[in-house]
Design a protein around this motif. Structure first.
Motif, mmCIF file in Angstrom:
data_model
loop_
_atom_site.group_PDB
_atom_site.id
_atom_site.type_symbol
_atom_site.label_atom_id
_atom_site.label_comp_id
_atom_site.label_asym_id
_atom_site.label_seq_id
_atom_site.Cartn_x
_atom_site.Cartn_y
_atom_site.Cartn_z
ATOM 1 N N GLY A 252 0.894 -0.965 -0.164
ATOM 2 C CA GLY A 252 0.479 -0.078 0.272
ATOM 3 C C GLY A 252 0.820 0.898 -0.011
ATOM 4 O O GLY A 252 0.411 2.379 -0.527
ATOM 5 N N GLY A 253 1.843 1.222 0.614
ATOM 6 C CA GLY A 253 2.888 2.317 0.697
ATOM 7 C C GLY A 253 4.299 2.467 0.656
ATOM 8 O O GLY A 253 4.720 0.557 0.826
ATOM 9 N N PHE A 254 4.950 2.964 0.127
ATOM 10 C CA PHE A 254 6.555 2.912 0.127
ATOM 11 C C PHE A 254 7.566 3.672 0.607
ATOM 12 O O PHE A 254 7.452 4.867 0.480
ATOM 13 N N ASP A 255 9.028 3.447 1.511
ATOM 14 C CA ASP A 255 9.948 4.199 1.354
ATOM 15 C C ASP A 255 10.544 3.783 0.076
ATOM 16 O O ASP A 255 10.961 2.847 -0.399
ATOM 17 N N CYS A 256 11.862 4.422 0.041
ATOM 18 C CA CYS A 256 12.690 4.528 -1.197
ATOM 19 C C CYS A 256 13.105 2.767 -1.323
ATOM 20 O O CYS A 256 12.979 2.394 -2.660
ATOM 21 N N SER A 257 13.804 2.313 -0.611
ATOM 22 C CA SER A 257 14.044 1.203 -0.394
ATOM 23 C C SER A 257 13.746 -0.065 0.264
ATOM 24 O O SER A 257 13.386 -1.648 -0.790
ATOM 25 N N GLY A 258 13.003 0.239 -0.144
ATOM 26 C CA GLY A 258 10.407 -0.855 0.634
ATOM 27 C C GLY A 258 10.267 -0.550 -0.970
ATOM 28 O O GLY A 258 9.680 -1.891 -1.264
ATOM 29 N N LEU A 259 9.948 -0.328 -1.628
ATOM 30 C CA LEU A 259 9.807 0.284 -3.315
ATOM 31 C C LEU A 259 10.824 -0.653 -4.179
ATOM 32 O O LEU A 259 10.073 -1.796 -4.878
ATOM 33 N N VAL A 260 12.148 -0.365 -3.706
ATOM 34 C CA VAL A 260 13.083 -1.846 -4.549
ATOM 35 C C VAL A 260 13.086 -3.176 -3.852
ATOM 36 O O VAL A 260 12.481 -4.171 -4.926
ATOM 37 N N GLN A 261 12.795 -3.192 -2.829
ATOM 38 C CA GLN A 261 12.826 -4.705 -2.589
ATOM 39 C C GLN A 261 11.127 -5.374 -3.246
ATOM 40 O O GLN A 261 11.539 -6.497 -3.121
ATOM 41 N N TRP A 262 10.208 -4.559 -2.629
ATOM 42 C CA TRP A 262 8.812 -5.016 -2.783
ATOM 43 C C TRP A 262 8.870 -5.550 -4.287
ATOM 44 O O TRP A 262 8.688 -6.371 -4.919
ATOM 45 N N SER A 263 9.224 -4.427 -5.698
ATOM 46 C CA SER A 263 9.766 -5.215 -6.822
ATOM 47 C C SER A 263 10.573 -6.368 -7.172
ATOM 48 O O SER A 263 9.531 -6.919 -7.971
ATOM 49 N N TYR A 264 11.404 -6.233 -6.477
ATOM 50 C CA TYR A 264 12.375 -7.575 -7.007
ATOM 51 C C TYR A 264 11.589 -8.930 -6.694
ATOM 52 O O TYR A 264 12.200 -9.858 -6.920
ATOM 53 N N ALA A 265 11.128 -8.948 -4.856
ATOM 54 C CA ALA A 265 10.330 -9.872 -4.690
ATOM 55 C C ALA A 265 9.011 -10.478 -5.031
ATOM 56 O O ALA A 265 8.505 -11.515 -5.537
ATOM 57 N N GLN A 266 8.942 -9.442 -6.935
ATOM 58 C CA GLN A 266 7.716 -9.909 -7.044
ATOM 59 C C GLN A 266 8.323 -10.739 -8.443
ATOM 60 O O GLN A 266 8.024 -11.065 -8.679
ATOM 61 N N ALA A 267 9.736 -10.297 -8.738
ATOM 62 C CA ALA A 267 9.850 -10.891 -9.374
ATOM 63 C C ALA A 267 11.073 -12.702 -9.325
ATOM 64 O O ALA A 267 11.948 -12.660 -9.242
ATOM 65 N N GLY A 268 10.471 -12.736 -7.381
ATOM 66 C CA GLY A 268 10.738 -14.182 -6.721
ATOM 67 C C GLY A 268 12.110 -13.944 -6.625
ATOM 68 O O GLY A 268 13.020 -14.700 -6.414
ATOM 69 N N THR A 269 13.048 -12.526 -6.156
ATOM 70 C CA THR A 269 14.076 -12.062 -6.179
ATOM 71 C C THR A 269 14.266 -11.678 -5.080
ATOM 72 O O THR A 269 13.427 -10.392 -4.530
#
Length: 340
Positions: A252-269
């Motif tokens: 629902g919301g992100f800080d800068c590193s949270g966005l990067v971590q979440w995005s790569y988690a969606q890619a299985g990494t």
């Protein structure tokens, strides 16, 4: 966080300064008392102070994320260690019970002088068989006793280790709370300064913070280096418009590193939680060779991170009040580029 607005030549500051000049000239022409250059400087200083506070809050946010991640890891380690200790304690209890039974049997069998027992035995052959078994039980008894001693020493070491982990966990919890207070104090001061701006200046700042730059070109046709990076970039694009929330890593919301971590988690990494650790999550490439999906780290301390989207742009979670958005890759000093 917000410091990039001062670095982008076509951003809010230049437009705001031009507006102040126009208003001052118009006021002078009509004989009004202008809010001229003398009042413009404090407003510019206020905006700069807000940007600086947002930057400091972001550094404190990353410190909070690191401390929180450490506390989570310690909690997991302590839980696993306590489970192992409980299982070992059960084993020791069973060993004690077994040794108690052996000791009782040995005492009962060996309580009479062996020669007298032999004389009184109705079946000397049976006695000798039982005596031999008793010797074997005694040897087994000694082995079990040694095992028990070793198990108890190992248990004592594990208990001491858990005590140390619990103390470390408490220190981490204290660090988390300290960084949280720092972030909240910086953000509260930034909001206070924003509220001190004149209504039109505050509205203009708010529009700039919430919409980003309207003059950015499209992300272009650059291709991600692999399917994983492409999937992570697609996830980051799906988060466009989501709010900045410090300490948050989606959805629902992100800080800068949270966005990067979440995005790569969606890619299985899986990636580390902080921007400083994300800097080392892959190999370094020059900014001139950045490809979509690469991580772009900012400032010498890598306290901000975005994801390269192509055509000189990044997707990132900028600062409170600004949603996930595109911005120029050179919005602030780039320290490194990491290809995951």
């Amino acid at each position: 966080m917000g410091s990039h607005r001062r670095l982008v030549p076509s951003g809010f500051d230049r437009g705001a300064s031009a507006a102040v000049c126009v208003l001052s000239a118009a006021a002078a022409a009509f004989g009004a008392v202008p809010a001229g250059p003398a009042s413009a400087a404090p407003t510019d200083d206020t905006r700069a102070d807000v940007d600086r506070l947002y930057e400091q809050a972001e550094r404190a946010t990353e410190a909070y994320n690191e401390a929180d991640e450490r506390a989570d890891a310690l909690r997991e380690q302590v839980g696993s260690a306590q489970d192992r200790i409980a299982r070992k304690q059960e084993r020791i209890n069973r060993m004690r019970e077994a040794l108690g039974a052996l000791a009782g049997a040995q005492y009962r069998s060996g309580g009479i002088e062996p020669s007298l027992t032999l004389l009184l035995s109705k079946d000397p052959e049976d006695y000798l068989d039982r005596a031999a078994a008793l010797d074997r039980i005694s040897a087994h008894h000694a082995e079990e006793l040694d095992d028990l001693r070793r198990a108890m020493r190992d248990l004592a070491r594990q208990r001491a280790g858990v005590t140390g982990k619990l103390e470390e966990l408490e220190r981490s919890r204290t660090a988390v709370a300290r960084h949280k207070r720092t972030v909240e104090r910086k953000l509260a001061r930034a909001r206070q300064l924003l509220n001190s701006l004149p209504d039109d200046e505050r509205a203009a700042y708010d529009r700039a913070s919430r919409t980003g730059r309207a003059d950015l070109p499209g992300p272009g046709t650059a291709v991600a280096p692999d399917d994983r990076a492409a999937a992570a970039l697609a996830a980051a694009r799906s988060a466009l418009g989501k709010p900045y929330v410090w300490g948050a890593n989606g959805p629902g919301g992100f800080d800068c590193s949270g966005l990067v971590q979440w995005s790569y988690a969606q890619a299985g990494t899986g990636l580390p939680r902080t921007s400083q650790a994300q800097r080392h999550a892959g190999r370094q490439v020059p900014l001139s060779e950045a490809r979509p999906g690469d991580l772009v780290l900012y400032r010498d301390d890598a306290s901000h991170v975005g994801m390269y989207a192509g055509n000189g742009q990044v997707i990132h979670a900028p600062y409170p009040g600004a949603p996930v958005r595109y911005d120029p890759v050179d919005m602030m000093p780039v320290s490194s580029v990491t290809r995951v």
